[in-house]
Motif scaffolding. Structure first.
Motif, PDB file in Angstrom:
ATOM      1  N   THR A  84       0.800  -1.216  -0.037  1.00 23.61           N
ATOM      2  CA  THR A  84       0.006   0.031  -0.048  1.00 23.61           C
ATOM      3  C   THR A  84       0.821   1.272  -0.052  1.00 23.61           C
ATOM      4  N   ILE A  85       2.104   1.156   0.835  1.00 22.68           N
ATOM      5  CA  ILE A  85       2.823   2.451   0.812  1.00 22.68           C
ATOM      6  C   ILE A  85       3.509   2.366  -0.652  1.00 22.68           C
ATOM      7  N   LYS A  86       4.002   1.662  -1.291  1.00 25.98           N
ATOM      8  CA  LYS A  86       4.450   1.515  -2.381  1.00 25.98           C
ATOM      9  C   LYS A  86       3.688   2.008  -3.482  1.00 25.98           C
ATOM     10  N   MET A  87       2.364   1.439  -3.296  1.00 28.71           N
ATOM     11  CA  MET A  87       1.336   2.145  -4.252  1.00 28.71           C
ATOM     12  C   MET A  87       1.100   3.534  -4.127  1.00 28.71           C
ATOM     13  N   GLN A  88       1.040   4.174  -2.915  1.00 25.94           N
ATOM     14  CA  GLN A  88       0.970   5.561  -2.530  1.00 25.94           C
ATOM     15  C   GLN A  88       1.997   6.138  -3.219  1.00 25.94           C
ATOM     16  N   MET A  89       3.450   5.996  -2.967  1.00 32.04           N
ATOM     17  CA  MET A  89       4.566   6.430  -3.595  1.00 32.04           C
ATOM     18  C   MET A  89       4.422   6.428  -5.107  1.00 32.04           C
ATOM     19  N   TYR A  90       4.017   5.572  -5.686  1.00 31.89           N
ATOM     20  CA  TYR A  90       4.145   5.354  -7.132  1.00 31.89           C
ATOM     21  C   TYR A  90       3.246   6.218  -7.683  1.00 31.89           C
ATOM     22  N   PHE A  91       2.004   6.134  -6.956  1.00 30.59           N
ATOM     23  CA  PHE A  91       0.838   7.127  -7.590  1.00 30.59           C
ATOM     24  C   PHE A  91       1.330   8.770  -7.276  1.00 30.59           C
ATOM     25  N   ASN A  92       1.710   9.076  -6.230  1.00 30.65           N
ATOM     26  CA  ASN A  92       2.329  10.425  -5.711  1.00 30.65           C
ATOM     27  C   ASN A  92       3.282  10.911  -7.085  1.00 30.65           C
ATOM     28  N   MET A  93       4.095  10.023  -7.579  1.00 26.92           N
ATOM     29  CA  MET A  93       5.401  10.416  -8.330  1.00 26.92           C
ATOM     30  C   MET A  93       4.806  10.527  -9.738  1.00 26.92           C
ATOM     31  N   ASN A  94       3.527   9.671  -9.985  1.00 30.26           N
ATOM     32  CA  ASN A  94       3.163   9.581 -11.509  1.00 30.26           C
ATOM     33  C   ASN A  94       1.989  10.403 -11.942  1.00 30.26           C
ATOM     34  N   TYR A  95       1.187  10.575 -10.882  1.00 28.16           N
ATOM     35  CA  TYR A  95      -0.391  11.227 -11.252  1.00 28.16           C
ATOM     36  C   TYR A  95      -0.071  12.718 -10.800  1.00 28.16           C
ATOM     37  N   THR A  96      -0.891  13.455 -11.830  1.00 28.80           N
ATOM     38  CA  THR A  96      -0.968  14.823 -11.597  1.00 28.80           C
ATOM     39  C   THR A  96      -2.239  15.441 -12.071  1.00 28.80           C
ATOM     40  N   SER A  97      -2.282  16.881 -12.293  1.00 29.25           N
ATOM     41  CA  SER A  97      -3.576  17.264 -12.940  1.00 29.25           C
ATOM     42  C   SER A  97      -3.575  16.983 -13.988  1.00 29.25           C
ATOM     43  N   ARG A  98      -4.876  17.348 -14.887  1.00 30.70           N
ATOM     44  CA  ARG A  98      -5.011  17.131 -16.319  1.00 30.70           C
ATOM     45  C   ARG A  98      -4.181  18.175 -17.086  1.00 30.70           C
ATOM     46  N   ARG A  99      -4.342  19.438 -16.408  1.00 36.34           N
ATOM     47  CA  ARG A  99      -3.328  20.589 -17.137  1.00 36.34           C
ATOM     48  C   ARG A  99      -1.963  19.963 -17.270  1.00 36.34           C
ATOM     49  N   GLU A 100      -1.383  19.542 -16.200  1.00 35.57           N
ATOM     50  CA  GLU A 100       0.093  19.128 -16.141  1.00 35.57           C
ATOM     51  C   GLU A 100       0.341  17.904 -17.009  1.00 35.57           C
ATOM     52  N   PHE A 101      -0.589  17.044 -16.857  1.00 37.79           N
ATOM     53  CA  PHE A 101      -0.547  16.041 -17.907  1.00 37.79           C
ATOM     54  C   PHE A 101      -0.551  16.305 -19.431  1.00 37.79           C
ATOM     55  N   LEU A 102      -1.287  17.292 -19.706  1.00 34.45           N
ATOM     56  CA  LEU A 102      -1.322  17.775 -21.193  1.00 34.45           C
ATOM     57  C   LEU A 102      -0.078  18.395 -21.291  1.00 34.45           C
ATOM     58  N   GLU A 103       0.373  19.219 -20.660  1.00 34.70           N
ATOM     59  CA  GLU A 103       1.732  20.174 -20.566  1.00 34.70           C
ATOM     60  C   GLU A 103       2.788  19.146 -20.779  1.00 34.70           C
ATOM     61  N   GLU A 104       2.809  18.250 -20.185  1.00 32.83           N
ATOM     62  CA  GLU A 104       4.117  17.178 -20.277  1.00 32.83           C
ATOM     63  C   GLU A 104       3.890  16.325 -21.689  1.00 32.83           C
ATOM     64  N   ILE A 105       2.721  16.096 -22.124  1.00 31.99           N
ATOM     65  CA  ILE A 105       2.398  15.405 -23.569  1.00 31.99           C
ATOM     66  C   ILE A 105       3.010  16.315 -24.510  1.00 31.99           C
ATOM     67  N   HIS A 106       2.757  17.757 -24.506  1.00 35.89           N
ATOM     68  CA  HIS A 106       3.028  18.539 -25.320  1.00 35.89           C
ATOM     69  C   HIS A 106       4.530  18.716 -25.209  1.00 35.89           C
ATOM     70  N   ARG A 107       5.230  18.792 -24.219  1.00 36.35           N
ATOM     71  CA  ARG A 107       6.698  19.163 -23.843  1.00 36.35           C
ATOM     72  C   ARG A 107       7.454  17.775 -24.647  1.00 36.35           C
ATOM     73  N   LEU A 108       7.041  16.745 -24.256  1.00 38.54           N
ATOM     74  CA  LEU A 108       7.514  15.493 -24.757  1.00 38.54           C
ATOM     75  C   LEU A 108       7.486  15.455 -26.590  1.00 38.54           C
ATOM     76  N   GLY A 109       6.469  16.047 -27.004  1.00 34.73           N
ATOM     77  CA  GLY A 109       6.178  16.108 -28.280  1.00 34.73           C
ATOM     78  C   GLY A 109       7.133  17.034 -29.119  1.00 34.73           C
ATOM     79  N   GLU A 110       7.120  18.158 -28.330  1.00 30.37           N
ATOM     80  CA  GLU A 110       8.123  19.168 -28.879  1.00 30.37           C
ATOM     81  C   GLU A 110       9.637  18.574 -28.885  1.00 30.37           C
TER      82      GLU A 110
END
Length: 659
Positions: A84-110
């Protein structure tokens, strides 16, 4: 740990402990991130069963003991609590808001297109072969950026480059050098030549002399135009019929849209079913004050398994909510794309020539909508990957409590869903008059009732404290207790009244439960409460989750700008020379005369008056003019031409100044 210890020394101590534990874990073949180790250090220190005192400095023996306990917990095999603790750590490191997800997708595309873009903008080709290679790079860039087809597809390259075209562009230059471009429709329904139509190879010379910034901007505009034209041509291959939007959807969206939400819902139902079963087992055990005689029931493991699947359920609900938002955005973008296609078809239909000023903006709009659909598809892929990567963190509880042993533990216990529990307590309602010392919020009397940030992640705090860590969902419709800027919900009216009689004791008991089961800190959103436990709390990691703001009412007030007079005398003058000048002007006016005249034509008009000061002639002389002259030299040379051996004679013709 003493409060007088400096922050720098505290950081060094914590970093050394984390580094040593991470090194030992790696030596034993278990990789552990620094954030996981830091959270485990904090959990071990907070657990009162380990005997650490947060008010004194750690001794060498304390450090050794701390490292040993942390290593034991990190090395545990098949531990639902650790998972459970590992799951929480993984989710905190990989999940963010929709706006930041889209910004990261655009950054990777560029960044993916950065190499090709630099090769194009930095090119200095002059020969035909070099310019042809540059044109091919532009085609590759457009293929990669649009994402319609693969650059390895020869037919797609020809479609983008333009061997034959559904459109042909005719350009003419007027005397003013302004370009007038029209698009002519041909009768050949063949593969479109988008780029060749919009940007022929003859324009490479003008492209080469542009600045790098302008080149990048023109590349993006070319990509938008080519993408819009290709999409429109794909939609127009159905002989005038309405375009099937499913054929125009990006491949990544076509694959991810029907799969992501379905797979997340399937996993969510499985986790909820397990959570209901674990809750029923623990509920029966806590009602009879322990396991039945003659049976050894692992109550601690059952609670850890319940916390594990409840955390998995909470994360899947967040991912499912984001997937539903993506689906709504896809529907909106599809509707806009359909309307733009219809408008573009009406614009170019049955017309021999269409100004580009009308169709190019539509092509760009179609391209932007296509890019939006691509972003939604990429975001759905990210959400799907996160949900897939959460599955290994629930494997330990499934291995410990398989379906058959869990059914044996259930026996005659009735498994209730969360909805059934809500329905059972829906008739119960708190009457504020029964406990006037506390503030109760009811759905009928509270604006924004559904948006209240509920404490303990909407879990009943009374049941959690009184029934040894049992998690039961609270029912807000019973009544929400507003205590010390926090909002508490309960599973029954009786639990609400008992909690309200002494909230402080129950809050303390919940905190003690979280110290024994550290996974509850993230599950119940207790970061703010545990941030004040020790001076090392801000140094230890694992507290990145934001604390929900407390809902407050808005109020305003308004006052006059200056309710009292300022007492400033506007005619006051501090400069005595200014007063002197004003006095001279007033004295001068006494000697002036006002003149007026009236005629037969003006006697019915208003009186007019004017006043002037008579001009005064004045002159002064401050210097004297003077001058001098010198003779102008003039010389004549004779014998320079006509005689090879002639003698040059110099004659001085300078005249005196007096002559």
């Amino acid at each position: 740990m003493s409060e007088g210890m400096s922050r720098a020394s505290a950081e060094i101590v914590i970093e050394n402990i984390i580094r040593e534990i991470s090194r030992e874990c790696a030596a034993r073949g278990h990789a552990a991130s620094d954030s996981l180790v830091a959270f485990m250090v904090k959990a071990v220190i907070l657990d009162p069963r380990n005997g650490f005192n947060v008010d004194r400095t750690l001794t060498k023996q304390d450090v050794q003991k701390l490292e040993g306990l942390c290593l034991d917990k990190l090395m545990e095999e098949c531990s639902p609590s650790l998972d459970t603790i590992k799951m929480q750590m993984y989710f905190n490191m990989n999940y963010t808001s929709r706006r930041e997800f889209l910004e990261e997708i655009h950054r990777l595309g560029e960044s993916r297109l950065g190499v090709v873009s630099r090769e194009i903008t930095d090119s200095r080709g002059k020969t035909w072969e070099e310019l042809h290679a540059l044109y091919n790079k532009i085609i590759t860039y457009i293929q990669l950026r649009s994402g319609i087809d693969s650059p390895a597809d020869d037919s797609a390259v020809r479609e983008a480059a333009g061997s034959t075209s559904l459109f042909s562009i005719k350009a003419s230059r007027a005397k003013t050098e302004s370009t007038v471009v029209h698009i002519f429709l041909t009768s050949r329904p063949v593969v479109p030549a988008a780029l060749q139509s919009v940007f022929p190879q003859t324009e490479l010379g003008a492209f080469m002399v542009l600045l790098k910034r302008d080149k990048e901007q023109q590349l993006k505009e070319l990509c938008m135009l080519v993408t819009g034209i290709r999409l429109f041509n794909k939609a127009g291959r159905r002989s005038g019929e309405e375009a099937d939007l499913s054929e125009l959807m990006p491949a990544v969206l076509t694959v991810a849209l029907p799969v992501t939400a379905h797979s997340v819902e399937k996993e969510l139902k499985a986790s909820q079913t397990l959570a209901w079963k674990y809750t029923a087992v623990l509920e029966s055990l806590t009602e009879c004050d322990g396991p039945p005689a003659g049976r050894d029931v692992p109550v601690v493991l059952l609670k850890q398994a319940l916390y594990n699947v409840r955390q998995h359920e909470a994360f899947l609900k967040m991912l499912l909510s984001d997937a539903c938002v993506c689906a709504e955005h896809v529907e909106t973008l599809q509707a806009e794309l359909s309307s733009h296609m219809k408008l573009l078809r009406e614009t170019v239909q049955s017309k021999m020539a269409v100004p580009t000023a009308k169709v190019f903006p539509l092509f760009k709009s179609i391209s932007k909508l296509w890019s939006g659909l691509q972003d939604e598809g990429e975001l759905l892929n990210v959400l799907s990957n996160i949900a897939l990567n959460l599955q290994p963190f629930v494997a330990s509880q499934a291995k410990i409590f398989s379906e058959a042993p869990l059914d044996v533990l259930l026996e005659a216990s009735k498994v209730k869903t969360d909805e059934q529990r809500m329905a059972e307590s829906s008739d119960e309602r708190i009457v504020p008059a029964e406990m006037p010392t506390q503030q109760w919020l009811l759905p009928e009397t509270t604006a924004g009732f559904c948006q209240l940030p509920l404490q303990y992640n909407a879990v009943c705090g009374h049941t959690l404290a009184s029934r040894d860590g049992l998690l039961l969902p609270g029912n807000p419709h019973i009544g929400v207790l507003h205590h010390e800027e926090k909002f508490y919900v309960f599973s029954s009216k009786e639990a609400a009244l008992k909690f309200a009689a002494g909230p402080g004791a129950f809050v303390t008991e919940v905190a003690e439960k979280a110290k024994q089961f550290p996974e509850l800190i993230r599950l119940l959103e207790l970061h703010q409460q545990f941030s004040r436990v020790s001076p090392y709390s801000e140094i230890l990691l694992g507290e990145t989750s934001p604390v929900k703001p407390v809902t407050k009412c808005e109020s305003g007030t308004q006052t006059d700008v200056h309710p009292a007079g300022t007492g400033v005398v506007q005619s006051y003058e501090w400069n005595e020379w200014a007063l002197r000048r004003k006095a001279i002007q007033l004295a001068d006016l006494r000697s002036k005369v006002t003149h007026s005249a009236q005629t037969d034509l003006s006697h019915m008009r208003r009186d007019g008056a004017t006043q002037t000061w008579l001009p005064k002639d004045a002159a002064c002389q401050s210097k004297r003019d003077g001058g001098s002259s010198v003779p102008k030299p003039q010389v004549y040379l004779s014998g320079l031409r006509g005689q090879r051996d002639g003698r040059v004679v110099r004659t001085n013709l300078t005249r005196s100044v007096d002559e």
